[in-house]
Write an enzyme that holds these catalytic residues in place. Structure first.
Site, PDB file in Angstrom:
ATOM      1  N   SER A 167       0.774  -0.973  -0.103  1.00  0.00           N
ATOM      2  CA  SER A 167      -0.273   0.425  -0.241  1.00  0.00           C
ATOM      3  C   SER A 167       1.092   1.289  -0.526  1.00  0.00           C
ATOM      4  O   SER A 167       1.264   1.309   1.181  1.00  0.00           O
ATOM      5  CB  SER A 167      -0.675  -0.266   1.172  1.00  0.00           C
ATOM      6  N   HIS A 213      -1.750  -1.247  -4.239  1.00  0.00           N
ATOM      7  CA  HIS A 213      -2.685  -1.226  -3.640  1.00  0.00           C
ATOM      8  C   HIS A 213      -2.737   0.665  -3.183  1.00  0.00           C
ATOM      9  O   HIS A 213      -2.137   1.136  -2.703  1.00  0.00           O
ATOM     10  CB  HIS A 213      -2.699  -1.766  -1.697  1.00  0.00           C
ATOM     11  N   ASP A 242      -5.087   3.114  -2.067  1.00  0.00           N
ATOM     12  CA  ASP A 242      -6.850   3.667  -1.370  1.00  0.00           C
ATOM     13  C   ASP A 242      -6.290   5.155  -1.669  1.00  0.00           C
ATOM     14  O   ASP A 242      -5.955   6.014  -1.727  1.00  0.00           O
ATOM     15  CB  ASP A 242      -5.577   3.275  -0.151  1.00  0.00           C
ATOM     16  N   MET A 277      -9.409   7.459  -0.229  1.00  0.00           N
ATOM     17  CA  MET A 277     -10.347   8.299   0.783  1.00  0.00           C
ATOM     18  C   MET A 277     -10.801   9.391   0.721  1.00  0.00           C
ATOM     19  O   MET A 277     -10.032  10.381   0.229  1.00  0.00           O
ATOM     20  CB  MET A 277      -9.441   7.613   1.342  1.00  0.00           C
ATOM     21  N   HIS A 332      -8.264   0.968  -3.714  1.00  0.00           N
ATOM     22  CA  HIS A 332      -9.711   0.134  -3.223  1.00  0.00           C
ATOM     23  C   HIS A 332     -10.153   1.792  -2.760  1.00  0.00           C
ATOM     24  O   HIS A 332      -9.567   2.910  -2.105  1.00  0.00           O
ATOM     25  CB  HIS A 332      -8.596   0.028  -1.184  1.00  0.00           C
ATOM     26  N   MET A 385     -12.181   3.515  -0.759  1.00  0.00           N
ATOM     27  CA  MET A 385     -13.657   4.218   0.004  1.00  0.00           C
ATOM     28  C   MET A 385     -13.458   5.156   0.825  1.00  0.00           C
ATOM     29  O   MET A 385     -13.009   6.582   0.742  1.00  0.00           O
ATOM     30  CB  MET A 385     -11.998   3.948   1.631  1.00  0.00           C
ATOM     31  N   MET A 419     -12.131  -6.629   4.871  1.00  0.00           N
ATOM     32  CA  MET A 419     -10.663  -5.542   6.227  1.00  0.00           C
ATOM     33  C   MET A 419     -10.426  -6.299   7.012  1.00  0.00           C
ATOM     34  O   MET A 419     -11.430  -6.764   8.188  1.00  0.00           O
ATOM     35  CB  MET A 419     -11.477  -4.092   6.146  1.00  0.00           C
ATOM     36  N   GLY A 455      -9.269   3.734   7.250  1.00  0.00           N
ATOM     37  CA  GLY A 455      -9.481   5.088   7.174  1.00  0.00           C
ATOM     38  C   GLY A 455      -7.638   5.412   7.614  1.00  0.00           C
ATOM     39  O   GLY A 455      -7.266   6.092   7.168  1.00  0.00           O
ATOM     40  N   PHE A 456      -7.125   4.765   7.485  1.00  0.00           N
ATOM     41  CA  PHE A 456      -5.702   4.758   7.885  1.00  0.00           C
ATOM     42  C   PHE A 456      -5.128   3.496   8.518  1.00  0.00           C
ATOM     43  O   PHE A 456      -5.046   2.255   8.764  1.00  0.00           O
ATOM     44  CB  PHE A 456      -5.583   5.630   9.439  1.00  0.00           C
ATOM     45  N   GLY A 482      -0.774   1.561   9.023  1.00  0.00           N
ATOM     46  CA  GLY A 482      -0.625   1.737  10.795  1.00  0.00           C
ATOM     47  C   GLY A 482      -1.228   0.905  11.884  1.00  0.00           C
ATOM     48  O   GLY A 482      -0.911   1.277  13.059  1.00  0.00           O
ATOM     49  N   ASP A 532      -6.783  -6.752   4.564  1.00  0.00           N
ATOM     50  CA  ASP A 532      -5.537  -5.630   4.004  1.00  0.00           C
ATOM     51  C   ASP A 532      -5.959  -4.789   5.761  1.00  0.00           C
ATOM     52  O   ASP A 532      -7.155  -4.333   6.066  1.00  0.00           O
ATOM     53  CB  ASP A 532      -6.812  -4.809   2.863  1.00  0.00           C
ATOM     54  N   GLY A 533      -4.604  -4.420   6.159  1.00  0.00           N
ATOM     55  CA  GLY A 533      -4.712  -3.925   7.404  1.00  0.00           C
ATOM     56  C   GLY A 533      -3.958  -4.437   8.334  1.00  0.00           C
ATOM     57  O   GLY A 533      -4.748  -5.463   9.063  1.00  0.00           O
ATOM     58  N   GLY A 534      -2.594  -3.842   9.362  1.00  0.00           N
ATOM     59  CA  GLY A 534      -2.183  -4.616  10.167  1.00  0.00           C
ATOM     60  C   GLY A 534      -1.168  -6.069   9.512  1.00  0.00           C
ATOM     61  O   GLY A 534      -1.177  -7.073  10.592  1.00  0.00           O
ATOM     62  N   SER A 590       2.719  -0.075   6.518  1.00  0.00           N
ATOM     63  CA  SER A 590       3.511  -0.323   6.822  1.00  0.00           C
ATOM     64  C   SER A 590       4.848  -1.649   7.428  1.00  0.00           C
ATOM     65  O   SER A 590       6.241  -1.228   7.042  1.00  0.00           O
ATOM     66  CB  SER A 590       3.387  -0.096   8.691  1.00  0.00           C
TER      67      SER A 590
HETATM   68  C1  DX5 Z   1      -6.284   1.212   5.529  1.00  0.00           C
HETATM   69  C2  DX5 Z   1      -6.095   1.459   4.279  1.00  0.00           C
HETATM   70  C3  DX5 Z   1      -4.895   0.065   4.019  1.00  0.00           C
HETATM   71  C4  DX5 Z   1      -3.790   0.617   4.958  1.00  0.00           C
HETATM   72  C5  DX5 Z   1      -2.412  -0.726   5.344  1.00  0.00           C
HETATM   73  O1  DX5 Z   1      -8.011   1.411   5.013  1.00  0.00           O
HETATM   74  O2  DX5 Z   1      -6.754   0.556   2.930  1.00  0.00           O
HETATM   75  O3  DX5 Z   1      -4.832  -0.268   2.387  1.00  0.00           O
HETATM   76  O4  DX5 Z   1      -2.770   1.189   3.960  1.00  0.00           O
HETATM   77  O5  DX5 Z   1      -1.869  -0.350   6.393  1.00  0.00           O
HETATM   78  P1  DX5 Z   1      -0.842  -0.600   6.792  1.00  0.00           P
HETATM   79  O6  DX5 Z   1      -0.743  -2.150   6.461  1.00  0.00           O
HETATM   80  O7  DX5 Z   1      -0.403  -0.780   7.472  1.00  0.00           O
HETATM   81  O8  DX5 Z   1      -1.957  -1.362   7.911  1.00  0.00           O
HETATM   82 ZN    ZN Z   2      -6.474  -0.406   1.371  1.00  0.00          ZN
END
Ligand code: DX5
Ligand code: ZN
Length: 222
Positions: free
Chosen positions: A8, A31, A33, A35, A64, A66, A135, A140-141, A143, A173-175, A196
Site C-alpha cells: 500500500s 495497492h 487507497d 479516501m 481500494h 473508501m 478488512m 481509514g488509516f 499502521g 488489508d490492514g495490519g 507499514s
Molecule cells: C486502511 C487501508 C490500508 C492501509 C494498510 O484503510 O485500506 O490499505 O494502507 O496499512 P497497514 O499495512 O500499515 O495496516
Molecule cells: Zn486499502
C-alpha cells in the site's frame, strides 16, 4: 494458487513516489487507497493521481475505494488505469450494477467489507466479482493493529468459494505483516495488502519477498 503481495503506497513517500514505486518492483500489484473524507475520516487521492501512478510503474494498480457513492465514481478509476477497482459494500447503492460497470470498462471488480459487515449476505452476488476484500482494520488509516477476529470471516468466505468452485481472490488489508500474514493465509486469504510492513522496512523489496515466502508456504499447506 500463488500468494500475491500488494504494497500500500499510503505508507510511501508521496513526494518521492516514483522512487518508492521502484522500491517495490517485486510486488504483484500496487495497492492505492482512495479516501474521500466522507466514507472514512481521512482524505488521500483521486483519479488524476491514479493516472499519474499508472504512468510511473509497470505494476498493475489495485485501487481500494473508501468513498461514498462508488456507483458513480468507480469507472473513472478504471479509465485512469486501474487493473482492479474494489469498492465498499457499505457505500454502494447497487453492488451488482457497479461491479458490472467496472468489468465492462475492462478492470477486475472487488467487493470490500468493513470489520462490522458480514460476508454471507453477499455470497449470492460474488459471481459478479473477481475479488473479495475482508478488512482486517477499520478502513481509514495505515499502521493500525491487525483484527484477528476477522479470520473466521475469511475462513467462511474461503469455504463458500471452495464449495462453489469459485476462483475469486480473497484479499486482506490492514495490519498485515510478517507476524500476521500466515494466519491470514491459513484462514484462506491469497492477496495480501501491506503498507507499514513494506515501507517501514529498510529494504521494501526484500520485505515483499519475505511476506510472499511466509504466505506462500501457508497457502500451499491449506
Ligand atoms: C486502511 C487501508 C490500508 C492501509 C494498510 O484503510 O485500506 O490499505 O494502507 O496499512 P497497514 O499495512 O500499515 O495496516
Ligand atoms: Zn486499502
Amino acid at each position: 494458487m500463488p500468494a500475491r503481495i500488494n504494497p500500500s503506497i499510503l505508507a510511501a513517500d508521496f513526494v518521492n513516489m516514483e522512487r518508492d514505486l521502484d522500491r517495490i518492483a517485486s510486488a504483484d500489484l500496487v495497492h492505492v487507497d482512495v479516501m474521500d473524507n466522507h466514507f472514512v475520516p481521512n482524505l488521500t487521492l483521486g483519479a488524476p493521481v491514479v493516472a499519474a501512478l499508472r504512468a510511473s510503474t509497470a505494476l498493475p494498480l489495485d485501487c481500494h475505494l473508501m468513498i461514498d457513492d462508488p456507483d458513480r465514481w468507480a469507472v473513472e478509476f478504471v479509465q485512469a488505469g486501474a487493473a482492479n477497482v474494489t469498492f465498499h459494500a457499505e457505500a454502494a447503492g447497487d453492488v451488482v450494477q457497479t461491479a458490472r460497470s467496472i468489468r465492462a470498462a475492462g478492470a477486475r471488480a472487488g467487493l470490500a467489507v468493513k470489520p462490522g459487515t458480514d460476508v454471507e449476505p453477499y455470497f449470492d452476488v460474488l459471481g459478479e466479482f473477481d475479488m473479495l476484500l475482508v478488512m482486517t482494520v477499520e478502513p481509514g488509516f495505515g499502521g493500525q493493529e491487525f483484527l484477528r477476529d476477522m479470520m473466521p470471516k475469511v475462513a467462511q468466505a474461503r469455504r463458500f468459494l471452495r464449495d462453489t468452485g469459485s476462483a475469486l481472490w480473497i484479499q486482506v488489508d490492514g495490519g498485515v505483516d510478517a507476524d500476521t500474514i500466515e494466519e491470514c493465509a491459513r484462514a484462506g486469504a491469497d492477496v495480501f495488502v501491506a503498507g507499514s510492513a513494506v515501507y517501514g522496512a529498510a529494504d521494501p523489496a526484500a520485505a515483499v519477498e519475505a511476506l510472499r515466502a511466509h504466505a506462500s508456504a501457508a497457502v500451499s499447506a491449506r
